[in-house]
Design a protein around this motif. Structure first.
Motif, mmCIF file in Angstrom:
data_model
loop_
_atom_site.group_PDB
_atom_site.id
_atom_site.type_symbol
_atom_site.label_atom_id
_atom_site.label_comp_id
_atom_site.label_asym_id
_atom_site.label_seq_id
_atom_site.Cartn_x
_atom_site.Cartn_y
_atom_site.Cartn_z
ATOM 1 N N LEU A 278 51.097 44.320 36.106
ATOM 2 C CA LEU A 278 50.769 45.696 35.727
ATOM 3 C C LEU A 278 49.592 46.248 36.527
ATOM 4 O O LEU A 278 49.205 47.399 36.339
ATOM 5 C CB LEU A 278 50.467 45.772 34.232
ATOM 6 C CG LEU A 278 51.646 45.411 33.320
ATOM 7 C CD1 LEU A 278 51.204 45.377 31.870
ATOM 8 C CD2 LEU A 278 52.787 46.394 33.490
ATOM 9 N N SER A 279 49.029 45.448 37.395
ATOM 10 C CA SER A 279 47.935 45.885 38.262
ATOM 11 C C SER A 279 48.504 46.612 39.476
ATOM 12 O O SER A 279 49.264 46.028 40.257
ATOM 13 C CB SER A 279 47.122 44.674 38.725
ATOM 14 O OG SER A 279 46.400 44.959 39.906
ATOM 15 N N PRO A 280 48.154 47.883 39.690
ATOM 16 C CA PRO A 280 48.662 48.583 40.880
ATOM 17 C C PRO A 280 48.175 47.956 42.179
ATOM 18 O O PRO A 280 48.897 47.952 43.179
ATOM 19 C CB PRO A 280 48.142 50.015 40.713
ATOM 20 C CG PRO A 280 47.051 49.938 39.708
ATOM 21 C CD PRO A 280 47.368 48.777 38.825
ATOM 22 N N ALA A 281 46.965 47.390 42.178
ATOM 23 C CA ALA A 281 46.472 46.727 43.386
ATOM 24 C C ALA A 281 47.299 45.478 43.675
ATOM 25 O O ALA A 281 47.629 45.190 44.837
ATOM 26 C CB ALA A 281 44.997 46.363 43.219
ATOM 27 N N ALA A 282 47.646 44.721 42.631
ATOM 28 C CA ALA A 282 48.476 43.534 42.822
ATOM 29 C C ALA A 282 49.876 43.916 43.280
ATOM 30 O O ALA A 282 50.473 43.234 44.131
ATOM 31 C CB ALA A 282 48.539 42.728 41.529
ATOM 32 N N LEU A 283 50.424 45.001 42.735
ATOM 33 C CA LEU A 283 51.750 45.442 43.161
ATOM 34 C C LEU A 283 51.753 45.828 44.631
ATOM 35 O O LEU A 283 52.728 45.578 45.345
ATOM 36 C CB LEU A 283 52.203 46.639 42.322
ATOM 37 C CG LEU A 283 52.740 46.350 40.924
ATOM 38 C CD1 LEU A 283 53.122 47.649 40.234
ATOM 39 C CD2 LEU A 283 53.930 45.405 40.972
ATOM 40 N N ARG A 284 50.687 46.410 45.093
ATOM 41 C CA ARG A 284 50.592 46.779 46.509
ATOM 42 C C ARG A 284 50.605 45.542 47.397
ATOM 43 O O ARG A 284 51.168 45.560 48.491
ATOM 44 C CB ARG A 284 49.323 47.600 46.744
ATOM 45 C CG ARG A 284 49.112 48.000 48.185
ATOM 46 C CD ARG A 284 47.858 48.839 48.339
ATOM 47 N NE ARG A 284 48.062 50.197 47.870
ATOM 48 C CZ ARG A 284 47.113 51.128 47.833
ATOM 49 N NH1 ARG A 284 45.884 50.838 48.221
ATOM 50 N NH2 ARG A 284 47.381 52.337 47.415
ATOM 51 N N ARG A 285 49.979 44.455 46.925
ATOM 52 C CA ARG A 285 49.923 43.226 47.725
ATOM 53 C C ARG A 285 51.199 42.394 47.607
ATOM 54 O O ARG A 285 51.504 41.594 48.500
ATOM 55 C CB ARG A 285 48.731 42.374 47.273
ATOM 56 C CG ARG A 285 47.377 42.997 47.536
ATOM 57 C CD ARG A 285 46.250 42.014 47.273
ATOM 58 N NE ARG A 285 46.184 41.600 45.873
ATOM 59 C CZ ARG A 285 45.417 42.165 44.959
ATOM 60 N NH1 ARG A 285 44.649 43.200 45.298
ATOM 61 N NH2 ARG A 285 45.406 41.725 43.715
#
Length: 254
Positions: A92-99
């Motif tokens: 649910l982390s947008p930063a993690a989804l980007r990576r």
């Protein structure tokens, strides 16, 4: 319908504003389109994922049924921020989804965001945030949403207090206000007093990025080691992608 209920629907206004799943349920039956705004992090995560070509299926529960739902749709399941692993990096982390590696299908559990999206019924649902507010406003204007004949409801998701009640969240007020301000700029929309106040709040905030970072929700994420999520969520108007709910999944509007 009882006559006094009309008061809470903000009838006569083309663009309306309210909070949370209950606000969405009350307004949804009287509007032609609904925009859900959950800056930290549902709609920001949806935007990041859809930008990469992912179809995002919202799901209202974070329990074992989410895995079964994802399996039936041949989709990956996003987990909680602290639950991501190298084998399952989607969270649910947008930063993690980007990576994370791009995936064709992703289930994103979100009690608030998904419930708000579901409240719209057959009406179109768009995902708005600070990253794509202007694009969403333009999309609404292009489709003629924002008049009394084709009203739109912009719903700030908010957060939850420990007792489960709604906690109005500054970041969602600013995100909803940004969408409404953009709609008013690109279309002769008639804003309800509630919607006009939300737009004015966004326009009168001199430094939106700092305000979100210093807000209760921003400080919570920063203290938990997720300052990167706040940074992604406050990338103002970097995205032209407008995720629209189609056949149960958010995809980029044409």
């Amino acid at each position: 319908m009882e006559r006094d209920v009309d008061w809470f629907l903000q009838t006569g206004s083309g663009a309306r504003f309210d909070w949370g799943p209950v606000g969405a349920q009350r307004l949804a039956a009287d509007v032609a389109c609904l925009v859900v705004v959950d800056v930290l992090s549902f709609t920001t995560s949806v935007t990041v994922a859809v930008e990469s070509g992912t179809r995002v299926f919202p799901y209202p529960w974070r329990d074992d049924s989410a895995a079964e739902f994802a399996s039936r749709r041949g989709a990956r399941l996003a987990v909680g921020r602290r639950m991501a692993t190298p084998a399952s990096p989607w969270s649910l982390s947008p930063a993690a989804l980007r990576r994370a590696p791009s995936t064709p299908r992703l289930v994103l559990p979100s009690p608030n965001g998904s419930s708000i999206a579901a409240a719209a019924g057959e009406s179109p649902v768009a995902a708005g945030c600070l990253r794509n507010a202007t694009a969403v406003g333009r999309w609404l204007a292009r489709h003629g949403y924002g008049t009394p004949d084709r009203p739109v409801a912009v719903i700030a998701s908010g957060e939850r207090w420990p007792d489960g009640s709604l906690r109005p969240a500054l970041e969602d007020l600013l995100g909803a206000g940004a969408v409404l301000a953009a709609l008013r700029k690109h279309f002769d929309a008639t804003l309800s007093p509630e919607a006009a106040a939300a737009a004015a709040c966004f326009e009168a905030t001199p430094d939106v990025v700092t305000a979100v970072a210093a807000s209760a929700s921003g400080r919570e994420l920063d203290g938990g080691g997720f300052a990167d999520d706040v940074a992604v969520a406050t990338e103002l108007d970097v995205s032209t992608t407008v995720p629209v709910l189609t056949d149960g999944a958010f995809t980029a509007a044409a």
